[in-house]
Design a protein around this motif. Structure first.
Motif, PDB file in Angstrom:
ATOM      1  N   GLY A   1      37.989  45.145  43.893  1.00 33.40           N
ATOM      2  CA  GLY A   1      39.095  46.082  43.735  1.00 33.40           C
ATOM      3  C   GLY A   1      39.096  47.185  44.776  1.00 33.40           C
TER       4      GLY A   1
ATOM      5  N   ASN B   1      48.105  46.906  44.907  1.00 35.89           N
ATOM      6  CA  ASN B   1      46.652  46.780  44.894  1.00 35.89           C
ATOM      7  C   ASN B   1      46.204  45.363  45.223  1.00 35.89           C
TER       8      ASN B   1
ATOM      9  N   HIS C   1      39.080  49.965  34.386  1.00 38.26           N
ATOM     10  CA  HIS C   1      40.486  49.592  34.530  1.00 38.26           C
ATOM     11  C   HIS C   1      41.334  50.248  33.434  1.00 38.26           C
TER      12      HIS C   1
ATOM     13  N   ARG D   1      43.795  45.192  48.321  1.00 34.30           N
ATOM     14  CA  ARG D   1      42.431  45.354  47.834  1.00 34.30           C
ATOM     15  C   ARG D   1      41.698  44.018  47.685  1.00 34.30           C
TER      16      ARG D   1
END
Length: 542
Positions: A388, A379, A244, A383
């Protein structure tokens, strides 16, 4: 200064020179219009509106190009024109004086622009992002060996250092992409933190400690840590945080669309944002808005408030009529300083208001923070929360797009279906938390090993789909086989038990006239064949 910095400086200077030429034409025209006002021509009131618009543009743009005095004086005169127009009861003498002051302002030669250097050079100091280089400080040799091996399976190049001094010396010779510091001595944190102030861009720093109290975590934050983990270490979670952090620093550039009828000013903003690794497009015609939105898919829209034919708030409201663009952050750019007018624009549609002129750094900071939030929101909606990766519907949509592209280009696209072997046994033997850890580890491993152009989705439970454009089935098999081998080497732990897990996969390649569902069904049959023939293998569709 680097070659890129010199090129940016050259482009900025060219824009400043063009703006100076523009001033040499605009100021005499402004003086001519002001002459009608202070000479009390019958059309004087009619000219005030145009004068106000010209002053407004100068107030917003001149300071950006270094002509601060011109911008400041234009803003004051614009405010006086506004006050006169709103009062409606002013005397002819006050109008005459206003006209004289505007003419005096316009007849002065503007001072040379103040010297500027590009505030915005943001060049990556870590080299190419091919092999991601991690420096690990760990005093325990056994723990270091396990971390180096596991992170290596995820695709990182890990260099281990036993002392903080050795870490600092290595960093001085060559910068890594991130630091992982396992705290064992009191001064380890201070020595690791001391590396950061000398760097152009601080490195992602992850800390491992025995203590989980507030003071320890506060000290970590003050040292610049972006991740904090306690022993016994959950290395899968550490790798996910590491990925990340690196994605934030090295990920896809944020996409920014600028709509402004002042193309020179918009180009100036574009150069500043591009120097900060953002992808920028400039649009001078609002009528081409939807074409630009569809083709460019921006995350942030910088929108001028005052444009001929269509105001910024009107354009923003038009965008908000379409649900597919609700995720786009709209930032107004204007020389308007009246808070009531700013709020009126934001109430209609918009997320923020930036007042011109604005420095390069302030513009970058504002746009970056909004783009980061816009991408996080996008996201979160598209996701899977555990991995993710794209959700079921979204990965199928990506598959359809790539199959259509393959049919047009004649280049192959491969679809891969992966499934974790005996996953129910993992949940039954080690618990659902351990099962989630296994799913997350496979997702992280695939992200590390596949290309940026590849799409990854969690199809359901322990099943995944990967879409590999411009990739034959034979090429895909080599890549997925390597992922399978690396995944089998990962060591998981739960309740003091250590265990390994394997995966099976099926791969299908596009053919002429093939539909997306057909491709997925072929990959699914190949996956079934891999399961039926013993698992822990990759099979091609027949």
């Amino acid at each position: 200064m680097t070659d890129a910095g010199l090129e940016l400086q050259r482009q900025l200077q060219a824009l400043t020179d063009r703006f100076a030429e523009r001033l040499s034409l605009e100021l005499p025209e402004l003086a001519r219009l002001a002459g009608f006002v202070h000479s009390r021509e019958p059309e004087a009131l009619g000219y005030l509106g145009e004068i106000r618009e010209r002053l407004h543009r100068l107030a917003g743009s001149a300071g950006t190009f270094g002509f601060s005095r011109v911008g400041d004086e234009a803003r004051l005169l614009e405010q006086r024109v506004d006050a006169w127009l709103e009062a409606g009861q002013s005397t002819e003498s006050s109008l005459d004086q206003l006209g004289r002051d505007i003419a005096h302002f316009a007849e002065q030669s503007p001072a040379a622009p103040s010297a500027r250097t590009p505030e915005t050079e943001r060049l990556d100091s870590h080299g190419e992002a091919g092999g991601t280089r991690i420096y690990l400080l760990e005093g325990d040799p056994d723990a270091a060996t396990g971390m180096v091996q596991t992170l290596g399976n995820f695709g990182y190049e890990v260099s281990h250092f036993a002392t903080a001094q050795a870490l600092a010396e290595a960093t001085a010779r060559q910068l890594p992409d991130a630091l992982i510091v396992s705290l064992s001595q009191d001064d380890d944190l201070q020595q690791a933190a001391a590396i950061q102030p000398n760097l152009q861009t601080p490195l992602p720093l992850l800390l491992i400690n025995d203590r989980d109290d507030f003071d320890s975590q506060l000290a970590a934050v003050r040292a610049g840590a972006q991740g904090y983990f306690t022993r016994p270490l959950d290395i899968t979670r550490l790798e996910q945080r590491l990925e990340h952090c690196l994605n934030q620093q090295q990920g896809e550039p944020f996409r920014v669309l600028i709509i402004d009828d002042d193309l020179e000013l918009a180009t100036r903003y574009s150069l500043a944002l591009r120097s900060a690794r953002m992808q920028v497009e400039v649009l001078g015609e609002p009528g081409r808005l939807f074409e630009a939105l569809h083709n460019f898919n921006p995350e942030v829209l910088l929108l001028d408030v005052n444009m001929p034919g269509c105001s910024g708030p009107e354009l923003a409201q038009t965008i908000r009529l379409n649900d597919e663009w609700l995720r786009v952050t709209i930032i107004y750019l204007s020389a308007e300083t009246d808070i009531t007018r700013q709020m009126a624009a934001l109430v209609k549609a918009g997320d923020d208001f930036i007042t011109k002129p604005i420095s390069d750094n302030a513009l970058i900071s504002s746009v970056f923070s909004h783009a980061q939030r816009a991408r996080s929101l996008s996201n979160a909606l598209a996701r899977d929360s555990l991995t993710g990766l794209l959700k079921h519907a979204d990965i199928k949509e990506h598959l359809a797009v790539e199959v259509q592209r393959a049919q047009r280009s004649g280049k192959p696209t491969s679809a891969v279906m992966l499934d974790i072997d005996h996953f129910k046994k993992v949940n039954d033997s080690h618990g659902h938390a351990a099962g989630d850890n296994v799913i997350r580890a496979l997702a992280n491993l695939m992200r590390q090993r596949l290309r940026r152009v590849d799409s990854l989705g969690r199809y359901g439970g322990e099943e995944f789909v990967a879409v590999l454009p411009n990739c034959s089935a034979a090429q895909a098999k080599r890549v997925i086989d390597e992922i399978r081998e690396r995944f089998a080497e990962l060591i998981f732990s739960a309740d003091d038990q250590r265990f390994n897990v394997t995966l099976s996969a099926g791969i299908a390649e596009t053919a002429e006239g093939m539909r997306p569902n057909d491709l997925l069904e072929q990959a699914d049959r190949a996956l079934y064949s891999a399961k039926h023939n013993g698992r822990n293998q990759v099979r091609l569709a027949e």
